[in-house]
Design an enzyme around this catalytic site. Structure first.
Site, PDB file in Angstrom:
ATOM      1  N   ASP A  80       0.838  -1.201   0.000  1.00 18.22           N
ATOM      2  CA  ASP A  80       0.000   0.000   0.000  1.00 18.22           C
ATOM      3  C   ASP A  80       0.872   1.250   0.000  1.00 18.22           C
ATOM      4  O   ASP A  80       1.943   1.257  -0.615  1.00 18.22           O
ATOM      5  CB  ASP A  80      -0.935  -0.039   1.219  1.00 18.22           C
ATOM      6  CG  ASP A  80      -2.288   0.586   0.941  1.00 18.22           C
ATOM      7  OD1 ASP A  80      -2.337   1.818   0.803  1.00 18.22           O
ATOM      8  OD2 ASP A  80      -3.285  -0.147   0.865  1.00 18.22           O
ATOM      9  N   HIS A 111      -3.879   5.972   3.633  1.00 20.10           N
ATOM     10  CA  HIS A 111      -4.607   4.825   3.072  1.00 20.10           C
ATOM     11  C   HIS A 111      -4.148   3.507   3.682  1.00 20.10           C
ATOM     12  O   HIS A 111      -4.957   2.678   4.121  1.00 20.10           O
ATOM     13  CB  HIS A 111      -4.422   4.819   1.556  1.00 20.10           C
ATOM     14  CG  HIS A 111      -5.285   3.856   0.812  1.00 20.10           C
ATOM     15  ND1 HIS A 111      -4.885   2.570   0.520  1.00 20.10           N
ATOM     16  CD2 HIS A 111      -6.529   3.992   0.288  1.00 20.10           C
ATOM     17  CE1 HIS A 111      -5.840   1.967  -0.162  1.00 20.10           C
ATOM     18  NE2 HIS A 111      -6.855   2.801  -0.315  1.00 20.10           N
ATOM     19  N   ASN A 206     -12.749   1.238  -7.923  1.00 18.72           N
ATOM     20  CA  ASN A 206     -13.791   2.204  -7.570  1.00 18.72           C
ATOM     21  C   ASN A 206     -14.270   3.049  -8.747  1.00 18.72           C
ATOM     22  O   ASN A 206     -14.741   4.165  -8.551  1.00 18.72           O
ATOM     23  CB  ASN A 206     -13.264   3.158  -6.489  1.00 18.72           C
ATOM     24  CG  ASN A 206     -12.842   2.453  -5.222  1.00 18.72           C
ATOM     25  OD1 ASN A 206     -13.229   1.313  -4.994  1.00 18.72           O
ATOM     26  ND2 ASN A 206     -12.051   3.128  -4.409  1.00 18.72           N
ATOM     27  N   SER A 268     -11.203  -0.460  -1.453  1.00 14.27           N
ATOM     28  CA  SER A 268      -9.993  -0.574  -0.620  1.00 14.27           C
ATOM     29  C   SER A 268     -10.333  -0.902   0.817  1.00 14.27           C
ATOM     30  O   SER A 268      -9.534  -1.504   1.538  1.00 14.27           O
ATOM     31  CB  SER A 268      -9.196   0.740  -0.654  1.00 14.27           C
ATOM     32  OG  SER A 268      -8.549   0.922  -1.877  1.00 14.27           O
TER      33      SER A 268
END
Length: 357
Positions: A80, A111, A206, A268
């Site tokens: 990530d 994130h 997304n 996510s």
């Protein structure tokens, strides 16, 4: 030679700034950078230290599994935006490595911190609790502070996780399916990890697209779509035959940068819910290995998750929800939901009666 700042932990468990005077290592793969951080939504941020509950814990009936395990013995690789620096993850991270030109800490995007919290935030009276709070993490920073990554950084991060002998790799990131040819080394690395019995769990994406992005699109990966608290498909969640499961991904509370907490929305956020569920299943199985069991393969793990799925959408596996939403305590006898199965059997019986009469 480029100098990288990083955080190390002292013997007292405190964090301290240090320097890594080695240049970024060379790895095979395409160096071209892509925006690989999905366009997630930050709903709100809070400093409230009261116990914060991720509703996914209840939606997936996680407390049912906590009666047997909380993820003991499972090591998870999180690829990530970097190393979380957050009190709720103190002691949960065993190692980290940087594959970007940005500092290793996740202090810009937040994130990786949020994703890691969903998986393994420690069980304390304050803050959040992860799905598998007794599992451990290793963090590979493959995305820079601008959210970009490359075939090179992705492949290297996966292979480093393999070296760390992780059981699961969480990849809440991706590139459009159309960019597949630009990620040949990532494709190879996923195949290698799968061959080593490592489950690769990925966000579906997304963009409200008709196809899952990479690496979730690969047949070796487990792709996760997002649903809300009402079990409806999230409007942003990608569809496609590659979708395997659906999980809570709208307004998810977890750890965030600067020791705060935030509500975020995105596949996510759904991805680490499935990673945590997989960790709980693996943990219980690992506890039985002494009795003659062997470690579950990624395929067997996926089958175990499928068995506890509540069917959503069209009967059986579909492009919106995959095999459905995993719920501990639920037993699926086949791919058709109980209600739909009863309706189908009722219609069949009517037909039979009509023929008899």
């Amino acid at each position: 030679m480029k100098t990288y700042k990083k955080i190390i932990r002292t013997s007292k468990g405190e964090y301290k700034m240090a320097k890594d005077n080695t240049s970024a290592p060379k790895y095979p793969g395409n160096k071209k950078k892509f925006r690989m951080l999905p366009p997630f939504k930050v709903n709100f941020i809070t400093n409230n230290l009261d116990e914060i509950v991720n509703y996914g814990v209840n939606l997936h009936n996680i407390p049912e599994k906590w009666k047997k395990t909380r993820g003991e013995g499972v090591l998870i690789g999180v690829i990530d935006t970097g190393l979380p620096v957050h009190r709720d993850l103190d002691g949960q991270i065993l190692d980290s490595k940087n594959f970007t030109e940005s500092p290793i800490e996740d202090l810009v995007q937040g994130h990786s911190t949020h994703v890691s919290g969903v998986i393994a935030a420690s069980d304390t009276p304050q803050g959040v609790i992860g799905i598998a709070p007794h599992s451990k993490l290793v963090i590979a920073k493959a995305l820079g502070d601008d959210g970009s990554g490359s075939d090179q950084s992705m492949a290297a991060a996966i292979r480093w996780c393999m070296e760390k002998n992780v059981h699961i790799i969480n990849m809440s990131l991706g590139a459009p399916a159309e960019a597949e040819d630009m990620f040949p080394e990532t494709r190879k690395a996923v195949e290698e990890a799968y061959g080593r019995n490592i489950a690769i769990i990925c966000a579906a994406g997304n963009e409200n697209a008709a196809r899952v992005g990479l690496p979730g699109m690969y047949p070796e990966s487990i792709a996760v779509a997002a649903i809300n608290s009402q079990k409806d498909r999230a409007s942003f969640s990608n569809r496609g035959s590659e979708v395997d499961f659906a999980a809570a991904g709208v307004n998810i509370m977890s750890c965030f940068k600067n020791n705060t907490y935030a509500s975020l929305s995105g596949t996510s956020m759904a991805c680490p819910q499935i990673t945590g569920i997989a960790a709980l299943i693996l943990s219980e199985h690992i506890g039985n290995i002494e009795n003659g069991s062997v470690l579950l393969s990624p395929k067997e793990l996926e089958e175990r998750i499928t068995k506890i799925c509540v069917d959503l959408g069209n009967p059986g596996k579909d492009t919106d929800f995959g095999n459905g939403m995993p719920v501990f305590g639920h037993v699926s006898t086949d791919s058709i939901s109980e209600t739909k199965q009863k309706n189908w059997l009722s219609k069949l019986w009517d037909i039979v009666r009509g023929k008899v009469i």
